[in-house]
Enzyme design. Structure first.
Site, PDB file in Angstrom:
ATOM      1  N   GLN A   1      11.586  22.382  14.884  1.00  0.00           N
ATOM      2  CA  GLN A   1      11.050  22.040  13.568  1.00  0.00           C
ATOM      3  C   GLN A   1      12.020  21.117  12.835  1.00  0.00           C
ATOM      4  O   GLN A   1      13.233  21.371  12.795  1.00  0.00           O
ATOM      5  CB  GLN A   1      10.821  23.308  12.741  1.00  0.00           C
ATOM      6  CG  GLN A   1       9.667  24.159  13.216  1.00  0.00           C
ATOM      7  CD  GLN A   1       8.306  23.582  12.843  1.00  0.00           C
ATOM      8  OE1 GLN A   1       8.207  22.568  12.165  1.00  0.00           O
ATOM      9  NE2 GLN A   1       7.252  24.236  13.295  1.00  0.00           N
TER      10      GLN A   1
ATOM     11  N   CYS B   1       0.210  23.355  12.198  1.00  0.00           N
ATOM     12  CA  CYS B   1       0.575  22.190  11.383  1.00  0.00           C
ATOM     13  C   CYS B   1      -0.668  21.403  10.992  1.00  0.00           C
ATOM     14  O   CYS B   1      -0.567  20.337  10.396  1.00  0.00           O
ATOM     15  CB  CYS B   1       1.554  21.291  12.141  1.00  0.00           C
ATOM     16  SG  CYS B   1       0.905  20.638  13.696  1.00  0.00           S
TER      17      CYS B   1
END
Length: 472
Positions: A304, A430
């Site tokens: 991430q 996401c």
């Protein structure tokens, strides 16, 4: 005889009413929706229509008559041209409100499943310099700004290192300063540009697939390590020498780089997952830390890009999993095993699956260096590995944590999850739109009991969302 194009209208004194998709805002003119970038709800503007369709128009603001109280002052010198961070002009609290609504709209309109109250979005503590990774491209076709075009000047330097321009795949906007990452990204990128121009290094031409300098990637970590990777396209001995001289220059100029790497890529795209990565100096990886755990991150690894918010995101996922120490957990799309190792202390066993072999090797190393012996990792296409035979061999999971790419989960993967019948599914996404689609497929056997949006990318329209599903 060619048909003369009809002139597109100028719309005057239009009030922007709402935030729309892709970082744009919208207005309504005579019952027609108009999408406009770089404005915010409450602005009163003149709009030049650029594209007109039956049900909508696309326009740009050419004059602002009245500024909205929701407006913020953009902090980037490239704002409005770069195409990134489109919401810099919108106050951060309003960005969060828009992202919260995006999650609500997607789950209700696309998912059409019964939902609990959706928790307030968790904002990012940092709204600048929050990224741990950036990638820049080289091009001998520098994008000229509107001001430069209007000057009608012949520019001798057409080389650029920066970001690709949306809608112009072979053009690069030359970037002097980017606030998405620590200033080290600016110092190294600008140094390379200066060095390349002074030493006559050729910049890449995408259409012709030639030029020495292709792209660069920089990764930093919360352990104060720094990875830098340059992609070349080396044609001959002279360019080989030029490339190595540049690498030596970087090694001498930036001793803070702990992992200095390069790739010789002759493909027509900059992806290097299938390319050999060469170590010029230092290690082939860096480390991130989280709750006392160390995570090895290589050049091909997914991690991430907002380190601080990743911790927030993973804590939400672990809380939703409700682990007691007795559960078998499947971690789908595990990447470098970050979530798998992060939750392993509270589980009996965790099995991670990921497409990228190098990431899986890092995941195994991450377990080893942290003394974790209750994890297993497998590399391959999710829909091919996660099947009934796999589940019969390794056991039916009590909990599945899934964090797929933006496209969501393949239908075969969803069907296998339904066959596995875990008590709980923690779905990290996401892209709330594809997440909503998958929730609809799971709805027959599972109900959504918790929803938690998390903002990983301030000043953009992107939002992460964590959903807990419990078996009916």
């Amino acid at each position: 005889m060619s048909r003369k194009k009809k002139a597109l209208p100028l719309l005057e004194n239009v009030k922007i009413t709402a935030v729309a998709a892709e970082g744009k805002a919208l207005a309504r003119v005579d019952d027609t929706v108009v999408f406009v970038p770089y404005v915010v709800p409450g602005d009163v503007v003149d709009l030049q229509v650029k594209r007109k369709k039956h049900s909508y128009m696309e326009a740009v603001a050419v004059k602002i008559h009245e500024y909205s109280p929701l407006r913020a002052e953009p902090f980037c010198s490239h704002y409005g041209v770069c195409g990134g961070c489109k919401w810099q002009c919108l106050k951060y609290e309003e960005q969060l409100r828009a992202k919260q609504q995006q999650v609500v709209d997607n789950l209700t309109r696309i998912g059409k499943v019964e939902l609990p109250d959706i928790s307030p979005i968790l904002g990012s503590a940092k709204t600048q310099a929050y990224r741990n990774k950036l990638e820049f491209g080289f091009s001998d076709k520098r994008w000229l700004t509107e001001e430069e075009v209007q000057q009608d000047t012949t520019y001798s330097n057409k080389n650029a290192v920066g970001f690709h321009i949306t809608g112009a795949f072979d053009k690069i906007l030359d970037i002097e300063s980017c606030s998405l990452m620590d200033d080290i990204n600016n110092r190294i990128r600008n140094d390379i540009r200066q060095y390349a121009l002074e030493h006559g290094l050729s910049f890449y031409n995408l259409r012709e697939n030639k030029g020495l300098l292709r792209s660069l990637m920089i990764r930093s970590s919360n352990t104060q390590e720094l990875m830098f990777l340059v992609q070349f396209r080396i044609e001959n001995a002279e360019e080989q020498a030029q490339a190595m001289a540049l690498m030596q220059h970087l090694a001498d100029t930036f001793p803070e780089i702990t992992s200095l790497l390069y790739v010789d890529n002759h493909k027509c795209n900059d992806t290097f997952g299938d390319q050999e990565v060469h170590v010029f100096r230092g290690e082939d990886h860096i480390y991130e830390e989280m709750e006392g755990l160390r995570f090895k991150v290589g050049p091909k690894s997914f991690y991430q890009t907002n380190t601080d918010q990743a911790y927030v995101l993973y804590k939400v996922a672990r809380e939703f999993a409700q682990l007691t120490g007795n559960e078998l957990v499947y971690d789908l799309y595990t990447g470098t095993g970050t979530i798998a190792n992060f939750v392993s202390r509270q589980a009996r066993k965790v099995i991670g699956i990921e497409y990228v072999p190098e990431a899986i090797e890092d995941a195994k190393v991450n377990s080893q260096i942290n003394g974790i012996d209750d994890t297993l990792f497998y590399a391959g296409d999710m829909k091919d590995i996660l099947n009934r035979e796999f589940i019969e061999k390794h056991g039916r999971p009590d909990v599945i944590i899934t964090d797929p790419p933006r496209a969501g989960m393949h239908a075969d993967v969803v069907n296998t999850i339904l066959f596995a019948a875990p008590r709980r599914i923690v779905y990290v996404s996401c892209n709330p739109a594809t997440q909503a689609r998958d929730l609809q497929l799971l709805d027959a056997d599972y109900r959504v009991t918790r929803v938690q949006p998390v903002d990983m990318f301030p000043h953009t329209q992107h939002v992460e969302n964590v959903v807990l599903l419990e078996r009916r």
